[in-house]
Write an enzyme that holds these catalytic residues in place. Structure first.
Site, PDB file in Angstrom:
ATOM      1  N   LYS A  18      48.355 126.984 158.787  1.00 26.19           N
ATOM      2  CA  LYS A  18      47.403 125.788 159.282  1.00 26.19           C
ATOM      3  C   LYS A  18      47.942 124.861 159.890  1.00 26.19           C
ATOM      4  CE  LYS A  18      48.323 122.788 156.348  1.00 26.19           C
ATOM      5  NZ  LYS A  18      48.380 121.759 155.104  1.00 26.19           N
ATOM      6  N   SER A  22      53.678 110.161 154.805  1.00 24.27           N
ATOM      7  CA  SER A  22      53.538 111.253 155.140  1.00 24.27           C
ATOM      8  C   SER A  22      54.053 111.723 156.571  1.00 24.27           C
ATOM      9  CB  SER A  22      51.944 111.401 155.262  1.00 24.27           C
ATOM     10  OG  SER A  22      51.522 112.669 155.840  1.00 24.27           O
ATOM     11  N   SER A  23      54.434 112.635 156.909  1.00 23.48           N
ATOM     12  CA  SER A  23      54.846 112.695 158.376  1.00 23.48           C
ATOM     13  C   SER A  23      53.846 113.009 159.232  1.00 23.48           C
ATOM     14  CB  SER A  23      55.862 113.961 158.502  1.00 23.48           C
ATOM     15  OG  SER A  23      54.761 115.444 158.007  1.00 23.48           O
ATOM     16  N   GLN A  24      52.741 113.506 158.801  1.00 20.76           N
ATOM     17  CA  GLN A  24      51.310 113.600 159.553  1.00 20.76           C
ATOM     18  C   GLN A  24      51.084 112.158 160.224  1.00 20.76           C
ATOM     19  OE1 GLN A  24      48.588 114.631 156.730  1.00 20.76           O
ATOM     20  NE2 GLN A  24      49.308 117.027 157.193  1.00 20.76           N
ATOM     21  N   SER A  74      58.807 115.654 154.848  1.00 24.33           N
ATOM     22  CA  SER A  74      58.339 116.711 155.751  1.00 24.33           C
ATOM     23  C   SER A  74      58.884 116.685 157.231  1.00 24.33           C
ATOM     24  CB  SER A  74      56.811 116.824 155.740  1.00 24.33           C
ATOM     25  OG  SER A  74      56.622 116.949 154.279  1.00 24.33           O
ATOM     26  N   GLU A 110      55.715 120.711 151.058  1.00 22.61           N
ATOM     27  CA  GLU A 110      54.358 121.469 150.559  1.00 22.61           C
ATOM     28  C   GLU A 110      54.637 122.861 149.753  1.00 22.61           C
ATOM     29  OE1 GLU A 110      51.963 122.356 154.037  1.00 22.61           O
ATOM     30  OE2 GLU A 110      53.387 124.082 154.518  1.00 22.61           O
ATOM     31  N   LYS A 133      40.731 126.387 151.611  1.00 22.93           N
ATOM     32  CA  LYS A 133      41.416 125.208 152.338  1.00 22.93           C
ATOM     33  C   LYS A 133      42.235 125.742 153.221  1.00 22.93           C
ATOM     34  CE  LYS A 133      43.334 120.539 152.083  1.00 22.93           C
ATOM     35  NZ  LYS A 133      44.310 120.557 153.110  1.00 22.93           N
TER      36      LYS A 133
HETATM   37  O1  LIG Z   1      51.773 118.087 159.595  1.00 21.45           O
HETATM   38  C1  LIG Z   1      51.311 118.966 159.059  1.00 21.45           C
HETATM   39  O2  LIG Z   1      50.798 120.192 159.507  1.00 21.45           O
HETATM   40  C2  LIG Z   1      51.795 118.885 157.504  1.00 21.45           C
HETATM   41  C3  LIG Z   1      52.742 118.068 157.063  1.00 21.45           C
HETATM   42  C4  LIG Z   1      52.981 118.005 155.724  1.00 21.45           C
HETATM   43  O3  LIG Z   1      52.705 116.701 155.386  1.00 21.45           O
HETATM   44  P1  LIG Z   1      53.329 115.516 154.603  1.00 21.45           P
HETATM   45  O4  LIG Z   1      54.170 114.856 155.484  1.00 21.45           O
HETATM   46  O5  LIG Z   1      52.277 114.507 154.265  1.00 21.45           O
HETATM   47  O6  LIG Z   1      53.971 116.052 153.173  1.00 21.45           O
HETATM   48  C5  LIG Z   1      52.699 119.071 154.784  1.00 21.45           C
HETATM   49  O7  LIG Z   1      52.558 118.598 153.770  1.00 21.45           O
HETATM   50  C6  LIG Z   1      51.118 119.327 155.159  1.00 21.45           C
HETATM   51  O8  LIG Z   1      50.711 120.279 154.203  1.00 21.45           O
HETATM   52  C7  LIG Z   1      51.001 119.930 156.690  1.00 21.45           C
HETATM   53  C1  LIG Z   2      49.483 118.637 151.657  1.00 24.62           C
HETATM   54  C2  LIG Z   2      48.913 119.640 152.380  1.00 24.62           C
HETATM   55  O1  LIG Z   2      47.744 119.799 152.853  1.00 24.62           O
HETATM   56  P1  LIG Z   2      47.354 118.704 154.305  1.00 24.62           P
HETATM   57  O2  LIG Z   2      47.426 119.175 155.628  1.00 24.62           O
HETATM   58  O3  LIG Z   2      45.825 118.415 153.934  1.00 24.62           O
HETATM   59  O4  LIG Z   2      48.066 117.532 153.972  1.00 24.62           O
HETATM   60  C3  LIG Z   2      49.400 121.051 152.005  1.00 24.62           C
HETATM   61  O5  LIG Z   2      48.725 121.946 152.419  1.00 24.62           O
HETATM   62  O6  LIG Z   2      50.168 121.362 150.923  1.00 24.62           O
END
Ligand SMILES: O=C(O)C1=C[C@@H](OP(=O)(O)O)[C@@H](O)[C@H](O)C1
Ligand SMILES: C=C(OP(=O)(O)O)C(=O)O
Length: 471
Positions: A31, A201-203, A230, A345, A444
Site C-alpha cells: 500500500k 505520524s510520519s505521514q 515509523s 503498523e 483497506k
Molecule cells: O507513509 C505510510 O505509508 C505509512 C506510514 C505509517 O504511518 P504512521 O507514521 O502514522 O504510523 C504507517 O503506520 C502507515 O500504515 C503507512
Molecule cells: C496505519 C495504517 O494505515 P494508514 O495508511 O491509513 O495510516 C496501517 O495500514 O496500519
C-alpha cells in the site's frame, strides 16, 4: 468497492488451525509503495507505469483523488496478466502561478477563474490519502475539500494543516486539527524550510516531501516533536523520491529532510509485495506449526515488514530466505514472549502472536497507534480481554500476559481496522470460537483476505495436495 471475492459471513467464524501448514502465499503489492509511486507519477513530467500495484480500497481512493486533481490513470494488465497502471500526470500552474491552470481535469474538477466550487476528495480512512493529498492539492492552486469516513475525522491532521498554512496555503476548516477542510494553494506558496511535529505520524513529513520538489524552492522539513514514529516510512519516501530522479537528503541529525526543486521522472516501477500484510500469514506458521512461504521477498527494502525476519525468530520461528527470493518461515506451534520497540503498523499482528505466546510481552514505542484507523492500543486491550487474554496499556504501548489455556472464543470487534481484523483471524487459529466482526474491512489493504487465509489453511501438511494461494 467490494471487499472480497465471495462475501464472508459477518461475524466471520475464524477457522482453527488444521495442524502444521505447508503453504505458499503470494501477496499483492505494498500500500505504502503503491500510493507513493502514484503521487510521484501524477506530479511527473511524462506518463509512467506502476507495475503490480496494490488494488485495494486505500489505493483506489488515491487513484480517484489524483484523477480529480487532473491526472489520468488507466488500469490494465501486461501480457502475463500482471496489473499495470499507466499514469498521465497533471500539468501544474507555472511558477508565475496562473491559477486553475491544471491540465486534463478529471471528473469533479473545476475550471475557470472566480470562486469555483471546491473539488471534493474522499479520503476514506486512508492515512496516505488524507495526509499526502492536501500537500499535492496545494500545488494545483484550486480549492480542494478533503473529507473521509466518520473514523477518519478522528485521525490527527493538525500538523499537516499548520505546515500548509505556514507555507502560505489557504486552509478553511480543520481548526480542531481534523478533517474536513479545504486547501487552496497560490503562486505565493514557494516551499522552503518548515517545522513539523511528526510525533503523531510520519505521514505528516512524507506528505510534504512527496509534493516538495514541485514547490519553487523545494522543501526542507524539520521534525520538532519528542519522538519520531515509523522512520522506515520516511526513509521509504526518500528512497522513492530519489528513484524518481529527485535530489533528496537527510540532515546529519536525522531529524530533517530536504528535497530540491525538480520534476519527478519515475519511469516504470514494480511494486514490492506488502511485507506488513505478510505478517498474519507468516505468523500462522508459528501458531499452527509447519511452513509458510512468501515469494518475491525483496532482498533490500524500506518496508517496516522487513522486521518480521528479526521478530519471528525471537518468538521461536526458523526463517530462511531462499536464493530465488522466497521467505520461508517454519514454526512449531509454541511461541515465546517478546519485548519489542517501534514495530509501528506491525504491532496489531505482533500483539496477537504475543497473546498466544508463553510469558509476558511488552510492545513499546507505539503511542501514535492511538491515532491510527482506531485507537489500536485500546482496541487490542479490549478485544484480547474478550478472549480472556490479560493485556494492559502502557504509556506508549502494550503489556500482554496470557495465562496458559485460559483464552476462549468470543466475538472480536474490528473497529473498521484491517489489522485488528487480521489479528482476530490469528487468535482464531488457536482459540476455537473467535468470530471476527466486519472482516471485509481488510479490503483497506488486502481484498480477498478471507480467501487467501482459507487457502493457506487448506495447504496443511496433511492435505492431499498442498496448494499455493493465488495472488
Ligand atoms: O507513509 C505510510 O505509508 C505509512 C506510514 C505509517 O504511518 P504512521 O507514521 O502514522 O504510523 C504507517 O503506520 C502507515 O500504515 C503507512
Ligand atoms: C496505519 C495504517 O494505515 P494508514 O495508511 O491509513 O495510516 C496501517 O495500514 O496500519
Amino acid at each position: 468497492m467490494t471487499s472480497v471475492s465471495s462475501v464472508p459471513l459477518d461475524p466471520w467464524p475464524a477457522p482453527v488451525s488444521p495442524g502444521p501448514l505447508n503453504a505458499t502465499v503470494n501477496l499483492p503489492g505494498s500500500k505504502s509503495l503503491t500510493n507513493r509511486h502514484l503521487v510521484l507519477a501524477a506530479l511527473a513530467g511524462a506518463p509512467s507505469q506502476v507495475v503490480a500495484p496494490l488494488d485495494s480500497r486505500d489505493t483506489r481512493l488515491m487513484v480517484r483523488a489524483l484523477e480529480q486533481l487532473g491526472a489520468r490513470i488507466k488500469q490494465g494488465t501486461d501480457s502475463d496478466g500482471v496489473p499495470v497502471w499507466t499514469v498521465t500526470p497533471f500539468t501544474l500552474p507555472d511558477a508565475a502561478g496562473s491559477p486553475l491552470a491544471a491540465g486534463s481535469p478529471g471528473e469533479g474538477s473545476v475550471q475557470g477563474v472566480g470562486s469555483p466550487a471546491p473539488v471534493e476528495i474522499d479520503c476514506g480512512l486512508a492515512g496516505t490519502v488524507m495526509r499526502f493529498v492536501p500537500a499535492v492539492a496545494a500545488l494545483t492552486q484550486r480549492p480542494v475539500r478533503l473529507d473521509g469516513d466518520p473514523a477518519a475525522r478522528r485521525r490527527p491532521m493538525g500538523p499537516v494543516i499548520q505546515a500548509l498554512k505556514a507555507l502560505g496555503v489557504e486552509v478553511h476548516g480543520g481548526e480542531d486539527g481534523h478533517l474536513p477542510f479545504t486547501v487552496t494553494g497560490s503562486a505565493a506558496v514557494r516551499g522552503g524550510r518548515i517545522e513539523v511535529d511528526a510525533s503523531g505520524s510520519s505521514q505528516f513529513v512524507s506528505a510534504l516531501l512527496l509534493a516538495g520538489s514541485r514547490f519553487p524552492e523545494g522543501i526542507h522539513v524539520r521534525h520538532t516533536g519528542a519522538v519520531l514514529p515509523s522512520p522506515q516510512h520516511i526513509e521509504m519516501t526518500m528512497v522513492t523520491l530519489r528513484g524518481a530522479g529527485l535530489r533528496a537528503s537527510t540532515d546529519p541529525d536525522g531529524l530533517g529532510w530536504r528535497v530540491e526543486p525538480g520534476v519527478p521522472s519515475p519511469g516504470d516501477v514494480t511494486v514490492e509485495p506488502d511485507l506488513s500484510n505478510a505478517g498474519p500469514f507468516l505468523g500462522a506458521a508459528l501458531v499452527c506449526g509447519g511452513t509458510v512461504r512468501v515469494p518475491r521477498w525483496p532482498a533490500k527494502t524500506t518496508q517496516i515488514g522487513a522486521l518480521w525476519t528479526q521478530l519471528l525468530p525471537r518468538m521461536g520461528a526458523q526463517v530462511h530466505l531462499t536464493q530465488d527470493g522466497t521467505l520461508e518461515v517454519t514454526g512449531t506451534g509454541h511461541l515465546t514472549a517478546v519485548d519489542a520497540a517501534d514495530t509501528g503498523e506491525l504491532a496489531p499482528t505482533l500483539a496477537a502472536l504475543c497473546a498466544l505466546a508463553q510469558g509476558t510481552s511488552r510492545l513499546t514505542g507505539l503511542a501514535h497507534l492511538r491515532g491510527h484507523e482506531t485507537d489500536r492500543l485500546a482496541a487490542l486491550v479490549t478485544e484480547l480481554g474478550r478472549v480472556n487474554v490479560a493485556a494492559r496499556e502502557l504509556p506508549d504501548g502494550l503489556e500482554i500476559s496470557p495465562e496458559p489455556g485460559a483464552a476462549h472464543g468470543a466475538v472480536w470487534e474490528s473497529y473498521e481496522d484491517h489489522r485488528i481484523a487480521t489479528a482476530g483471524a490469528l487468535m482464531g487459529l488457536a482459540v476455537p470460537g473467535v468470530q471476527v466482526v466486519d472482516v471485509a474491512t481488510t479490503a483497506k489493504t488486502l481484498p480477498g483476505f478471507v480467501g487467501m487465509w482459507e487457502g493457506m489453511l487448506a495447504s496443511h501438511a496433511g492435505a492431499a495436495q498442498p496448494a499455493g494461494v493465488p495472488a
